[in-house]
Design an enzyme around this catalytic site. Structure first.
Site, mmCIF file in Angstrom:
data_model
loop_
_atom_site.group_PDB
_atom_site.id
_atom_site.type_symbol
_atom_site.label_atom_id
_atom_site.label_comp_id
_atom_site.label_asym_id
_atom_site.label_seq_id
_atom_site.Cartn_x
_atom_site.Cartn_y
_atom_site.Cartn_z
ATOM 1 N N GLU A 1 77.462 -9.458 35.918
ATOM 2 C CA GLU A 1 76.636 -8.496 36.668
ATOM 3 C C GLU A 1 76.785 -8.661 38.179
ATOM 4 O O GLU A 1 75.812 -8.794 38.919
ATOM 5 C CB GLU A 1 75.169 -8.623 36.247
ATOM 6 C CG GLU A 1 74.977 -8.278 34.773
ATOM 7 C CD GLU A 1 73.525 -8.207 34.333
ATOM 8 O OE1 GLU A 1 72.683 -8.868 34.950
ATOM 9 O OE2 GLU A 1 73.230 -7.491 33.358
ATOM 10 N N GLU B 1 76.425 -6.638 26.771
ATOM 11 C CA GLU B 1 74.986 -6.900 26.727
ATOM 12 C C GLU B 1 74.250 -5.605 26.481
ATOM 13 O O GLU B 1 74.456 -4.614 27.188
ATOM 14 C CB GLU B 1 74.464 -7.466 28.051
ATOM 15 C CG GLU B 1 74.773 -8.903 28.292
ATOM 16 C CD GLU B 1 74.072 -9.456 29.531
ATOM 17 O OE1 GLU B 1 72.917 -9.078 29.806
ATOM 18 O OE2 GLU B 1 74.706 -10.284 30.212
#
Ligand code: BG6
Length: 476
Positions: A180, A373
């Site tokens: 991320e 995810e």
């Protein structure tokens, strides 16, 4: 075979799996030579909590024990195999290999741990998908060097990657660089190992760190291709922060939402296309940002783009003009969306948002996506029969997979799907155990008490059936 509504929409070799991160699962924070990572000094989560400069005795640091995956991984992997997982994503804790991050020689004990872990996965035919840095920069690199604002981190990271690529070249064929990375704006400590001391200088630090991360991403992409020619290496972004809807059709709100989406996709624009987009020049100019670059950096970025886009997706958000763009692990803290149900942590459940954003990024890059995810964090209870009936989690899973299958039908190339936290782990954002994502329950509470025993929830068998039928059961 004739295609109809019931035909599974997932490719034959679709990588079904689950994903965790070392710092949220392994525990054993100071065992076998491991050094202190930035997450090891966080109390109360990377979003809500405090990050100390060193470990303070007597404080509760959730990652120190986590779910003790370090010692229990065999039992856990056997359960993942029982579910039929084809792949499993975890991270290597950089501090197990280089405890401070700036050593020249690696810690052999740390390397041996991941040898054993990957062997265990491969024993069951489970493909390891490995994140090189999941919010786990060695703390020493923050305290001594100022984190990713310092160019020296590129070399330290390259050294670490050279060691792990060489060591695991026969075992790991899917790699991800920085988890991320586009959370640099919202969670700079976790994503860039930066302690922002002066808010006025925040954007300068973020864009400088981003440049170093881009060069590091390109450098190790090149290295990976040289050392493991048959491997694929991707960048990793949260696409929650790119799923931004305008609050009204007022063009001011529409453009504000667009700019916020672009702030997020700026990172993949650079790493997937290989060059800085023109719009960033204006942002730099208006904010008086000077990004220091070395000769050769732009060529390195251009010549070594990521093979695929690894991504997380949890929720969408609603934004409007003149609003601050704060965020957490779930994305942007936007306005309430009256059309969505919410999780117990207030995250709007927006499966269609997944279809929207996966289409949007595929239109933009035409590179494959690996969804690494997506998950539902909620509270679980045992009923009178000793079972956990987690229908809300199952419903979240089903809705998202149906929209992902729609995205595949739309033409988006999706390599696989790893559910976040197939086994309960410590929440990154809030440091809680109570916020559970797992198909497998772990007996441990927020105070750190419990046996650490594992129990299957209702969702365990359901995910198993989804994998067994390659998603077909979703359409029955
Ligand atoms: C992602 C992170 O932002 O969200 C994970 O990559 C994290 O590390 C996940 O656990 C879910 O967030 P949280 O705060 O519920 O754990």
């Amino acid at each position: 075979m004739t295609r109809n509504n019931k035909t599974p929409k997932f490719p034959e070799n679709f990588l079904w799996g689950g994903a965790i991160a070392a710092n949220q699962a392994e525990g054993a924070w100071n065992v076998d030579g491991k050094g202190v990572a930035i997450t090891d000094v966080v109390r109360g989560g990377i979003v809500a909590g405090a990050a100390d400069e060193h470990v303070i005795e007597g404080e509760n640091y959730p990652s120190h024990e986590a779910i003790d995956f370090y010692h229990r991984y065999k039992e856990d992997i056997a359960l993942f195999a029982e579910m039929g997982m084809k792949c499993f994503r975890t991270s290597i804790a950089w501090t197990r290999i280089f405890p401070n991050g700036d050593e020249e020689e690696p810690n052999e004990k740390g390397l041996q741990f991941y040898d054993a872990l990957f062997d265990e996965l491969l024993k069951y035919g489970i493909e390891p998908v490995i994140t090189l840095s999941h919010y786990e920069t060695p703390l020493h690199l923050v305290n001594e060097y100022g984190g990713w604002t310092n160019r020296k981190l590129i070399g330290f990271f390259e050294n670490y990657c050279r060691v792990v690529f060489s060591r695991y070249k026969d075992k790991v064929k899917f790699w991800l660089t920085f988890n991320e990375i586009n959370n640099l704006h919202t969670i700079p400590y976790a994503a860039g190992a930066i302690r922002i001391s002066n808010e006025d200088n925040k954007l300068q630090e973020i864009y400088q760190a981003a440049h170093h991360l881009f060069v590091a991403n390109a450098t190790v992409t090149k290295l990976c291709h040289e050392i493991i020619p048959d491997a694929k290496i991707g960048c990793m972004l949260t696409l929650s922060t790119a799923t931004v809807y305008p609050n009204t059709p007022n063009p001011d709100d529409v453009f504000a939402a667009y700019e916020l989406q672009r702030r997020s996709l700026f990172f993949s624009d650079v790493m997937l296309r290989g060059y800085y987009p023109s719009y960033v020049k204006r942002i730099w100019k208006e904010n008086n940002i000077q990004v220091q670059m070395a000769d050769g950096d732009l060529d390195m970025i251009m010549e070594n783009t990521s093979d695929f886009l690894g991504c997380s997706y949890y929720k969408s958000s609603i934004f409007q003009a003149n609003m601050s763009a704060e965020g957490n692990t779930g994305g942007i803290l936007g306005l309430d969306n009256p059309y969505l149900e919410k999780t117990e942590w207030g995250w709007g459940i927006d499966a269609k948002g997944a279809r929207y954003v996966f289409n949007a990024v595929y239109d933009r890059y035409q590179k494959p996506l690996l969804i690494v995810e997506n998950g539902y964090g909620g509270v679980d209870h045992f009923n009178e029969n000793g079972e956990i009936v987690d229908d809300a989690r199952i419903s979240f899973l089903n809705k998202h997979l149906i929209e992902i299958s729609n995205a595949i039908e739309d033409g988006v190339e999706i390599l696989g799907y790893t559910w976040w936290g197939p086994i309960d782990i410590v929440s990154a954002g809030t440091g809680e155990m109570k916020k559970r994502y797992g198909f497998i329950y772990v007996d441990k509470d927020n105070k750190g008490e419990g046996t650490l025993n594992r129990y299957k929830k209702k969702s365990f068998d359901w995910y198993k059936k989804i994998i067994e039928t390659n998603g077909g059961i979703l359409f029955d």
